[in-house]
Scaffold this motif. Structure first.
Motif, PDB file in Angstrom:
ATOM      1  N   ALA A   2       0.822  -1.222   0.000  1.00  0.00           N
ATOM      2  CA  ALA A   2       0.000   0.000   0.000  1.00  0.00           C
ATOM      3  C   ALA A   2       0.848   1.262   0.000  1.00  0.00           C
ATOM      4  CB  ALA A   2      -0.928  -0.015   1.217  1.00  0.00           C
ATOM      5  N   GLY A   3       2.162   1.111   0.241  1.00  0.00           N
ATOM      6  CA  GLY A   3       3.042   2.270   0.282  1.00  0.00           C
ATOM      7  C   GLY A   3       2.802   3.143   1.490  1.00  0.00           C
ATOM      8  N   VAL A   4       2.536   2.518   2.642  1.00  0.00           N
ATOM      9  CA  VAL A   4       2.277   3.277   3.874  1.00  0.00           C
ATOM     10  C   VAL A   4       3.130   2.704   4.993  1.00  0.00           C
ATOM     11  CG1 VAL A   4      -0.102   3.810   3.197  1.00  0.00           C
ATOM     12  CG2 VAL A   4       0.362   1.767   4.573  1.00  0.00           C
ATOM     13  N   ALA A   5       3.118   3.377   6.124  1.00  0.00           N
ATOM     14  CA  ALA A   5       3.860   2.904   7.291  1.00  0.00           C
ATOM     15  C   ALA A   5       3.130   1.735   7.959  1.00  0.00           C
ATOM     16  CB  ALA A   5       4.039   4.044   8.296  1.00  0.00           C
TER      17      ALA A   5
ATOM     18  N   VAL B  88      -5.644   0.816  10.596  1.00  0.00           N
ATOM     19  CA  VAL B  88      -6.746   0.412   9.722  1.00  0.00           C
ATOM     20  C   VAL B  88      -7.302  -0.951  10.147  1.00  0.00           C
ATOM     21  CG1 VAL B  88      -7.364  -0.246   7.368  1.00  0.00           C
ATOM     22  CG2 VAL B  88      -5.916   1.768   7.764  1.00  0.00           C
ATOM     23  N   VAL B  89      -6.394  -1.890  10.403  1.00  0.00           N
ATOM     24  CA  VAL B  89      -6.815  -3.239  10.778  1.00  0.00           C
ATOM     25  C   VAL B  89      -7.602  -3.232  12.086  1.00  0.00           C
ATOM     26  CG1 VAL B  89      -5.938  -5.489  11.577  1.00  0.00           C
ATOM     27  CG2 VAL B  89      -5.004  -4.442   9.511  1.00  0.00           C
ATOM     28  N   ASN B  90      -7.202  -2.368  13.020  1.00  0.00           N
ATOM     29  CA  ASN B  90      -7.841  -2.339  14.339  1.00  0.00           C
ATOM     30  C   ASN B  90      -8.912  -1.262  14.462  1.00  0.00           C
ATOM     31  OD1 ASN B  90      -6.302  -4.449  15.879  1.00  0.00           O
ATOM     32  ND2 ASN B  90      -4.575  -3.157  15.253  1.00  0.00           N
ATOM     33  N   ASN B  91      -9.310  -0.675  13.297  1.00  0.00           N
ATOM     34  CA  ASN B  91     -10.376   0.332  13.262  1.00  0.00           C
ATOM     35  C   ASN B  91     -10.102   1.510  14.192  1.00  0.00           C
ATOM     36  OD1 ASN B  91     -12.109  -1.113  11.424  1.00  0.00           O
ATOM     37  ND2 ASN B  91     -12.582  -2.506  13.118  1.00  0.00           N
ATOM     38  N   GLU B  92      -8.846   1.934  14.218  1.00  0.00           N
ATOM     39  CA  GLU B  92      -8.469   3.083  15.042  1.00  0.00           C
ATOM     40  C   GLU B  92      -8.557   4.358  14.193  1.00  0.00           C
ATOM     41  OE1 GLU B  92      -4.569   2.255  16.478  1.00  0.00           O
ATOM     42  OE2 GLU B  92      -5.187   0.505  17.665  1.00  0.00           O
ATOM     43  N   PRO B  93      -8.793   5.511  14.841  1.00  0.00           N
ATOM     44  CA  PRO B  93      -8.867   6.779  14.089  1.00  0.00           C
ATOM     45  C   PRO B  93      -7.481   7.249  13.653  1.00  0.00           C
ATOM     46  CG  PRO B  93      -9.056   7.182  16.452  1.00  0.00           C
ATOM     47  CD  PRO B  93      -9.039   5.687  16.280  1.00  0.00           C
ATOM     48  N   GLY B  94      -7.467   8.300  12.835  1.00  0.00           N
ATOM     49  CA  GLY B  94      -6.209   8.917  12.453  1.00  0.00           C
ATOM     50  C   GLY B  94      -5.724   8.562  11.072  1.00  0.00           C
ATOM     51  N   VAL B  95      -6.560   7.882  10.262  1.00  0.00           N
ATOM     52  CA  VAL B  95      -6.168   7.531   8.893  1.00  0.00           C
ATOM     53  C   VAL B  95      -7.202   8.122   7.949  1.00  0.00           C
ATOM     54  CG1 VAL B  95      -5.671   5.671   7.279  1.00  0.00           C
ATOM     55  CG2 VAL B  95      -5.154   5.371   9.715  1.00  0.00           C
ATOM     56  N   ASN B  96      -6.741   8.893   6.945  1.00  0.00           N
ATOM     57  CA  ASN B  96      -7.714   9.493   6.030  1.00  0.00           C
ATOM     58  C   ASN B  96      -8.326   8.436   5.116  1.00  0.00           C
ATOM     59  OD1 ASN B  96      -6.235   9.270   3.459  1.00  0.00           O
ATOM     60  ND2 ASN B  96      -4.829  10.791   4.353  1.00  0.00           N
ATOM     61  N   ALA B  97      -9.461   8.765   4.524  1.00  0.00           N
ATOM     62  CA  ALA B  97     -10.273   7.792   3.796  1.00  0.00           C
ATOM     63  C   ALA B  97      -9.531   7.179   2.614  1.00  0.00           C
ATOM     64  CB  ALA B  97     -11.573   8.436   3.333  1.00  0.00           C
ATOM     65  N   SER B  98      -8.801   7.991   1.847  1.00  0.00           N
ATOM     66  CA  SER B  98      -8.131   7.457   0.659  1.00  0.00           C
ATOM     67  C   SER B  98      -7.009   6.496   1.048  1.00  0.00           C
ATOM     68  CB  SER B  98      -7.574   8.613  -0.189  1.00  0.00           C
ATOM     69  OG  SER B  98      -6.604   9.343   0.557  1.00  0.00           O
ATOM     70  N   THR B  99      -6.286   6.815   2.124  1.00  0.00           N
ATOM     71  CA  THR B  99      -5.212   5.917   2.581  1.00  0.00           C
ATOM     72  C   THR B  99      -5.796   4.612   3.098  1.00  0.00           C
ATOM     73  OG1 THR B  99      -3.818   7.811   3.190  1.00  0.00           O
ATOM     74  CG2 THR B  99      -3.267   5.678   4.170  1.00  0.00           C
TER      75      THR B  99
ATOM     76  N   GLU C 278      -8.555   3.256   2.196  1.00  0.00           N
ATOM     77  CA  GLU C 278      -9.041   2.495   1.049  1.00  0.00           C
ATOM     78  C   GLU C 278      -7.887   1.758   0.369  1.00  0.00           C
ATOM     79  OE1 GLU C 278     -11.453   3.285  -3.154  1.00  0.00           O
ATOM     80  OE2 GLU C 278     -11.367   4.841  -1.598  1.00  0.00           O
ATOM     81  N   ARG C 279      -6.709   2.413   0.275  1.00  0.00           N
ATOM     82  CA  ARG C 279      -5.536   1.784  -0.333  1.00  0.00           C
ATOM     83  C   ARG C 279      -5.063   0.590   0.505  1.00  0.00           C
ATOM     84  NH1 ARG C 279      -2.801   6.164  -0.661  1.00  0.00           N
ATOM     85  NH2 ARG C 279      -0.905   5.781   0.534  1.00  0.00           N
ATOM     86  N   VAL C 280      -5.119   0.751   1.827  1.00  0.00           N
ATOM     87  CA  VAL C 280      -4.714  -0.349   2.720  1.00  0.00           C
ATOM     88  C   VAL C 280      -5.679  -1.530   2.583  1.00  0.00           C
ATOM     89  CG1 VAL C 280      -4.445  -1.056   5.130  1.00  0.00           C
ATOM     90  CG2 VAL C 280      -3.519   1.149   4.355  1.00  0.00           C
ATOM     91  N   HIS C 281      -6.983  -1.228   2.561  1.00  0.00           N
ATOM     92  CA  HIS C 281      -7.986  -2.294   2.422  1.00  0.00           C
ATOM     93  C   HIS C 281      -7.815  -3.034   1.092  1.00  0.00           C
ATOM     94  CE1 HIS C 281     -10.298  -1.914   6.047  1.00  0.00           C
ATOM     95  NE2 HIS C 281     -10.521  -0.620   5.861  1.00  0.00           N
ATOM     96  N   ALA C 282      -7.481  -2.297   0.037  1.00  0.00           N
ATOM     97  CA  ALA C 282      -7.265  -2.928  -1.264  1.00  0.00           C
ATOM     98  C   ALA C 282      -6.061  -3.869  -1.218  1.00  0.00           C
ATOM     99  CB  ALA C 282      -7.069  -1.855  -2.337  1.00  0.00           C
ATOM    100  N   ALA C 283      -4.998  -3.460  -0.515  1.00  0.00           N
ATOM    101  CA  ALA C 283      -3.810  -4.313  -0.387  1.00  0.00           C
ATOM    102  C   ALA C 283      -4.119  -5.552   0.447  1.00  0.00           C
ATOM    103  CB  ALA C 283      -2.669  -3.513   0.252  1.00  0.00           C
ATOM    104  N   ILE C 284      -4.915  -5.372   1.496  1.00  0.00           N
ATOM    105  CA  ILE C 284      -5.317  -6.503   2.341  1.00  0.00           C
ATOM    106  C   ILE C 284      -6.090  -7.530   1.519  1.00  0.00           C
ATOM    107  CG2 ILE C 284      -6.911  -7.165   4.197  1.00  0.00           C
ATOM    108  CD1 ILE C 284      -6.046  -4.576   5.655  1.00  0.00           C
TER     109      ILE C 284
END
Length: 347
Positions: free
Chosen positions: A18-21, A28-39, A41-47
């Protein structure tokens, strides 16, 4: 990506794809706040693309938990306990927990064996339908931090714990009173073994209804034992051959009711086509509802196994979440369901 090919994909693989940290993937996996919607979405697509699955086992073990509970019931094939089990599973699923289930078969040694096997697998909690009267073997497990709750019957000697039962005596009293109200004075009581809490409580309700009506308790009208067909048939034949036979039957649980209906049909010979009920001329009220009861026109005292399973599971998970305080005992009401078999007047 070579690590992905060697085994299951990791969060590091997802982060690289996903090109992220790594911390972003964790959020994202633990449904925690602090991640913008587009990022996100990119993480979910990689998952999705990698087939990544969160390791809940490792996650819960780090918290000192296994996200599992043990459920010990009398018989997983019994409709009452299947309803209770499904309700426990539904609550556990909402809590992110798995349920291991075993049947004791009314054997205290098997109950203990199952419970200790679940404890050896480090379940977080236990829900037990007691088969025995000695639960002191649970004391070390409770002291070690395993939460315990009991369903359908209270525990014997041992640690006190949350318990959910039904109003056994009150339900049996209502069923017997219903037969009395339709003119019956010779009412037989067929039930499970007297060593079982629910059976003795239902016998108490039956006796209380007779006493309130000014009728004597006749031990000759009482038959208690295992709910197997041969035993019920033998007891029913004895009852119907009495010089003053019963005109009504109160049956103590669903298995006994079904066995009684079969025994009546066997005693009466072939059932005529189109008969609405196999109960014959004897009035019947049964404790516990069961699937064909509505088709057969059998009046019952209905419990709520789903409500019982839900209530005991909720009590257990409250304890697992840290709730303290003295153990609770909940008694759930029963209800009379009128269908015809309990409304026949004496012959």
């Amino acid at each position: 990506m070579s690590e992905t090919r060697r085994g299951r994909p990791t969060m590091n693989d997802v982060a690289a794809a996903a090109g992220v940290a790594l911390k972003t993937v964790s959020r994202v996996v633990n449904n925690e706040p602090g991640v913008n919607a587009s990022t996100a979405e990119r993480v979910h697509a990689a998952i999705e693309r990698l087939g990544y699955r969160r390791n809940d086992g490792a996650r819960t073990l780090r918290r000192g938990r296994t996200a599992s509970i043990g459920l010990v019931i009398e018989d997983v094939a019994d409709p009452f306990y299947s309803g209770l089990s499904r309700a426990v599973e539904d609550i556990a699923l909402d809590e992110g927990c798995l349920v291991f289930t075993g049947s004791s078969g009314e054997d205290p040694a098997r109950e203990r064996e199952l419970v200790l096997a679940f404890c050896a697998r480090r379940v977080d909690g236990l829900i037990i339908v007691p088969a025995g009267t000695d639960h002191d073997y649970l004391t070390p497990e409770v002291e070690a931090g395993i939460a315990v709750a009991f369903a359908d019957r209270p525990p014997g000697a041992g640690p006190d714990a949350d318990t959910v039962v039904c109003d056994n005596a009150g339900g049996a009293r209502t069923g017997t009173e219903h037969l009395l109200a339709h003119g019956h004075r010779r009412i037989a009581f067929l039930a499970d073994a007297p060593s079982i809490f629910t059976a003795t409580e239902r016998l108490r309700g039956y006796r209380e209804a007779l006493a309130a009506a000014g009728l004597p308790y006749d031990e000759g009208l009482v038959a208690m034992g295992r709910p197997d067909q041969a035993r019920v048939l033998a007891d029913l034949r004895r009852l119907l051959r009495l010089a003053d036979p019963p005109t009504a039957l109160f049956t103590g649980n669903g298995q006994i009711t079904v066995a009684t209906l079969r025994a009546l049909a066997e005693s009466a010979g072939p059932t005529p086509v189109g008969r609405a009920s196999s109960a014959g001329p004897v009035a019947i009220v049964g404790f516990d509802d069961f699937e064909p009861a509505d088709l057969l026109g059998i009046t019952v005292i209905a419990q709520d196994p789903v409500g019982m399973g839900r209530a005991v599971a909720e009590l257990l998970f409250r304890r697992l979440s840290g709730e303290s305080g003295p153990p609770q005992r909940l008694e759930l009401p029963t209800r009379l369901v009128v269908r015809g078999s309990g409304e026949r007047p004496p012959a």
